[in-house]
Write a protein that holds these residues in place. Structure first.
Motif, mmCIF file in Angstrom:
data_model
loop_
_atom_site.group_PDB
_atom_site.id
_atom_site.type_symbol
_atom_site.label_atom_id
_atom_site.label_comp_id
_atom_site.label_asym_id
_atom_site.label_seq_id
_atom_site.Cartn_x
_atom_site.Cartn_y
_atom_site.Cartn_z
ATOM 1 N N ARG A 93 0.898 -1.270 -0.048
ATOM 2 C CA ARG A 93 -0.055 -0.005 -0.041
ATOM 3 C C ARG A 93 0.685 1.449 -0.048
ATOM 4 O O ARG A 93 0.612 2.091 -0.723
ATOM 5 C CB ARG A 93 -0.945 -0.144 1.293
ATOM 6 C CG ARG A 93 -2.058 -0.991 1.081
ATOM 7 C CD ARG A 93 -2.974 -1.040 2.127
ATOM 8 N NE ARG A 93 -3.921 -2.222 2.295
ATOM 9 C CZ ARG A 93 -5.263 -2.272 1.519
ATOM 10 N NH1 ARG A 93 -5.347 -1.304 0.891
ATOM 11 N NH2 ARG A 93 -5.994 -3.250 1.893
ATOM 12 N N LEU A 94 1.964 1.155 0.641
ATOM 13 C CA LEU A 94 2.898 2.528 0.787
ATOM 14 C C LEU A 94 3.606 2.729 -0.807
ATOM 15 O O LEU A 94 3.793 3.790 -1.092
ATOM 16 C CB LEU A 94 3.928 2.180 1.628
ATOM 17 C CG LEU A 94 3.664 2.308 3.049
ATOM 18 C CD1 LEU A 94 4.709 1.924 4.147
ATOM 19 C CD2 LEU A 94 2.919 3.813 3.246
ATOM 20 N N ARG A 95 3.854 1.759 -1.184
ATOM 21 C CA ARG A 95 4.194 1.567 -2.720
ATOM 22 C C ARG A 95 3.346 2.562 -3.644
ATOM 23 O O ARG A 95 3.586 3.303 -4.412
ATOM 24 C CB ARG A 95 4.667 0.313 -3.648
ATOM 25 C CG ARG A 95 5.961 -0.237 -2.846
ATOM 26 C CD ARG A 95 6.436 -1.562 -3.808
ATOM 27 N NE ARG A 95 5.156 -2.723 -3.673
ATOM 28 C CZ ARG A 95 5.157 -3.615 -3.055
ATOM 29 N NH1 ARG A 95 6.051 -3.888 -1.933
ATOM 30 N NH2 ARG A 95 4.439 -4.684 -3.012
ATOM 31 N N GLY A 96 2.055 2.123 -3.589
ATOM 32 C CA GLY A 96 0.940 2.730 -4.335
ATOM 33 C C GLY A 96 0.838 4.271 -3.908
ATOM 34 O O GLY A 96 0.816 5.055 -4.672
ATOM 35 N N PHE A 97 1.029 4.518 -2.585
ATOM 36 C CA PHE A 97 0.777 5.937 -2.143
ATOM 37 C C PHE A 97 2.108 6.603 -2.488
ATOM 38 O O PHE A 97 1.814 7.809 -3.129
ATOM 39 C CB PHE A 97 0.701 5.983 -0.571
ATOM 40 C CG PHE A 97 0.504 7.293 -0.333
ATOM 41 C CD1 PHE A 97 -0.699 7.996 -0.417
ATOM 42 C CD2 PHE A 97 1.586 8.057 -0.130
ATOM 43 C CE1 PHE A 97 -0.786 9.543 -0.184
ATOM 44 C CE2 PHE A 97 1.651 9.432 0.420
ATOM 45 C CZ PHE A 97 0.439 10.140 0.468
ATOM 46 N N SER A 98 3.173 6.184 -2.853
ATOM 47 C CA SER A 98 4.558 6.973 -3.427
ATOM 48 C C SER A 98 4.071 7.305 -4.649
ATOM 49 O O SER A 98 4.544 8.673 -4.849
ATOM 50 C CB SER A 98 5.507 6.127 -3.281
ATOM 51 O OG SER A 98 5.317 4.978 -4.256
ATOM 52 N N LEU A 99 3.319 6.716 -5.344
ATOM 53 C CA LEU A 99 3.009 7.114 -6.771
ATOM 54 C C LEU A 99 1.935 8.268 -6.741
ATOM 55 O O LEU A 99 1.862 9.239 -7.371
ATOM 56 C CB LEU A 99 2.472 6.119 -7.657
ATOM 57 C CG LEU A 99 3.609 4.972 -7.989
ATOM 58 C CD1 LEU A 99 2.823 4.023 -8.651
ATOM 59 C CD2 LEU A 99 4.815 5.501 -8.611
ATOM 60 N N ALA A 100 0.931 7.958 -5.685
ATOM 61 C CA ALA A 100 -0.142 8.868 -5.519
ATOM 62 C C ALA A 100 0.463 10.525 -4.934
ATOM 63 O O ALA A 100 0.071 11.529 -5.376
ATOM 64 C CB ALA A 100 -1.237 8.521 -4.673
ATOM 65 N N TRP A 101 1.418 10.387 -4.248
ATOM 66 C CA TRP A 101 2.193 11.519 -3.814
ATOM 67 C C TRP A 101 2.822 12.082 -4.786
ATOM 68 O O TRP A 101 2.643 13.474 -4.876
ATOM 69 C CB TRP A 101 3.321 11.149 -2.460
ATOM 70 C CG TRP A 101 3.640 12.480 -1.875
ATOM 71 C CD1 TRP A 101 2.890 12.963 -0.717
ATOM 72 C CD2 TRP A 101 4.586 13.210 -2.244
ATOM 73 N NE1 TRP A 101 3.379 13.929 -0.296
ATOM 74 C CE2 TRP A 101 4.737 14.239 -1.138
ATOM 75 C CE3 TRP A 101 5.618 13.244 -3.224
ATOM 76 C CZ2 TRP A 101 5.786 15.215 -1.275
ATOM 77 C CZ3 TRP A 101 6.599 14.279 -3.075
ATOM 78 C CH2 TRP A 101 6.521 15.301 -2.251
ATOM 79 N N LEU A 102 3.410 11.412 -5.785
ATOM 80 C CA LEU A 102 3.970 12.324 -6.873
ATOM 81 C C LEU A 102 2.947 12.812 -7.764
ATOM 82 O O LEU A 102 3.281 13.914 -8.175
ATOM 83 C CB LEU A 102 5.123 11.032 -7.553
ATOM 84 C CG LEU A 102 6.323 10.388 -6.851
ATOM 85 C CD1 LEU A 102 6.839 9.502 -7.807
ATOM 86 C CD2 LEU A 102 7.333 11.738 -6.735
ATOM 87 N N ALA A 103 1.997 12.296 -7.814
ATOM 88 C CA ALA A 103 0.920 12.639 -8.736
ATOM 89 C C ALA A 103 0.202 14.103 -7.911
ATOM 90 O O ALA A 103 0.393 15.103 -8.867
ATOM 91 C CB ALA A 103 -0.352 11.878 -8.981
ATOM 92 N N ALA A 104 0.199 14.114 -6.693
ATOM 93 C CA ALA A 104 -0.081 15.217 -6.130
ATOM 94 C C ALA A 104 0.810 16.240 -6.057
ATOM 95 O O ALA A 104 0.707 17.575 -6.371
ATOM 96 C CB ALA A 104 -0.579 14.867 -4.795
#
Length: 493
Positions: A343-354
């Motif tokens: 789940r943290l891997r996925g969030f790292s991509l979401a953070w980059l998108a933000a």
């Protein structure tokens, strides 16, 4: 007891709006801003007027001449300017003349003389504040009592932020020791914009933090969770979008690369965001219209990235360099097994998108504020990553702990100084940062240095607030350490 002590800390800086000399930028001293007023007034317009417009609070009133006689202006001097940057037309503006009040860059046009007046902000924080302000509405309090609106908003923001902090604390205890959890919670509350922005006035940040922390509590655990929890997390993040639309981005990262989870979260977000769509349709005539208007995203991305990450007066890694370890934890999650790592891997991509979204935003610097407030919206996930990182040996060496401690101490000093001294003067004088953001890149006179230079000038208010804060902090740490020792002794029996 934890919540009560954190609540006291949210007020112990004694830097609320107060009487006194105006700042060099012409504003009342204290950690507040006029754009918090629509969220506080939401209770009056919903309960008394049964609508979502703010016509009853503005001047000139809807349908009146654009330039009323002087005696009428004097009689209505306590009302809000209908052309203020936090207001817009309910629907399409019919204004033909340029506004007399300063408007935000790329925002919607000011309301025309015959337009109903709505807030530019989503209704989420106004809804959260409604139970607090409802008794004042029903007992006939003056809705334009500035002290009530600002101080009451401070109370609501502090309560919501403390709930977010306590939920985050519960998440951290799943991975980190009691002492590491306490350390990270105190850094979250005292060494980020939580104590200088989120808990200080009725801005959107505390509501976003509560939504993100609640979603983490639902799904961030090593054991497999049912899809119903992913659905619920999506609903919570969708409701967070009613506070600030970008909250929904977190749903794109917390699924752990499982298609079924992603679908459940998207469905949940769709359910949670439905109140926002209904509000948009009621206020603006279309569910897809939103209060901010067609904000431009034309900032060169390299300018925005530099500004958000390492500029001297907004850079995330200038104000909170210890969060580098959170990104190291996110990087480590790509090489680590387990549900949380996924789940943290996925969030790292979401953070980059933000990050990319805000880097191209027309007002990427976030207005007149201390530090990098836009990127702090996802702070709960970064602190959850830090907590998880301590459980996989990321801060196992003495050298790593010393570096982390020095970086965290720097942030603690900066944000505590700002909590007591920041008054928007740097951002508004001699040039308003919203008019000329180039000062953000000036290394010779950064914002944080202007705040630190005020420390030797501490008056009785600052000294009293510092003593009160220290006493509350010492009591909280002592109680937590005592509880931790008690748990250790009980486990040895």
């Amino acid at each position: 007891m934890r919540g009560l002590l954190l609540f006291v800390l949210a007020f112990a800086n004694l830097n609320d709006i107060r009487a006194g000399e105006l700042t060099p930028g012409g504003e009342a001293p204290g950690l507040w801003s006029p754009d918090v007023l629509p969220n506080a007034l939401f209770a009056w317009t919903v309960i008394k007027e049964h609508d979502v417009d703010y016509d009853e609070f503005v001047f000139p009133p809807t349908g009146a001449p654009a330039k009323p006689p002087p005696e009428v202006v004097i009689a209505n001097r306590n009302k809000l300017d209908r052309e203020a940057y936090f207001f817009r037309a309910c629907g399409v503006s019919t204004a033909t003349a340029p506004p007399t009040a300063k408007r935000s860059l790329g925002g919607p046009p000011a309301p025309g003389p015959n337009d109903h007046v709505c807030s530019v902000f989503p209704p989420g924080m106004g809804i959260l504040a409604l139970p607090f302000f409802a008794p004042f509405v029903l007992t006939g309090w003056d809705p334009l009592d500035l002290g009530l609106l600002v101080h009451g908003g401070h109370v609501v923001a502090a309560i919501v932020e403390i709930l977010a902090t306590l939920v985050l604390w519960s998440v951290l205890r799943r991975f980190a020791t009691a002492r590491w959890s306490l350390t990270l919670v105190l850094l979250y509350f005292l060494a980020t914009s939580v104590r200088t922005v989120a808990s200080q006035a009725l801005w959107q940040h505390s509501g976003v933090h509560l939504a993100v922390a609640s979603a983490l509590w639902l799904v961030l655990r090593e054991e497999a969770v049912p899809l119903s929890r992913d659905l619920a997390a999506g609903v919570v993040l969708g409701l967070g979008a009613v506070v600030r639309q970008t909250t929904a981005l977190a749903a794109l990262g917390l699924h752990g690369f499982r298609p079924s989870r992603l679908i459940a979260m998207i469905v949940g977000v769709a359910i949670g965001v439905a109140p926002l769509l209904a509000y948009n349709d009621l206020a603006f005539g279309s569910p897809l219209e939103q209060g901010y208007g067609v904000k431009t995203f034309a900032t060169p991305i390299q300018t925005g990235l530099y500004g958000l990450l390492v500029s001297p007066s907004r850079g995330l890694f200038i104000y909170t360099p210890y969060l580098l370890f959170a990104f190291l934890a996110l990087f480590r999650s790509w090489r680590w097994p387990g549900e949380v790592a996924g789940r943290l891997r996925g969030f790292s991509l979401a953070w980059l998108a933000a990050l990319a979204l805000y880097a191209t935003y027309s007002e990427w610097w976030g207005g007149r504020v201390f530090g990098s407030r836009f990127l702090d919206d996802f702070a709960p996930v970064l602190f959850a990553a830090l907590g998880w990182g301590t459980s996989v040996g990321m801060l196992g060496s003495r050298f790593a702990r010393v570096v982390f401690g020095l970086m965290a101490a720097w942030s603690f000093v900066l944000f505590q100084a700002a909590a007591f001294f920041y008054d928007k003067a740097w951002d508004t004088f001699p040039v308003n940062v919203n008019d000329d953001p180039s000062k953000i890149f000036n290394w010779s006179a950064p914002q944080w240095l202007a705040v630190l230079r005020q420390v030797p000038l501490a008056d009785e208010r600052v000294i009293a607030g510092a003593v009160l804060s220290a006493l509350v902090l010492l009591l909280l740490v002592r109680l937590e350490l005592r509880a931790d020792r008690g748990s250790e002794l009980a486990s040895q029996v």
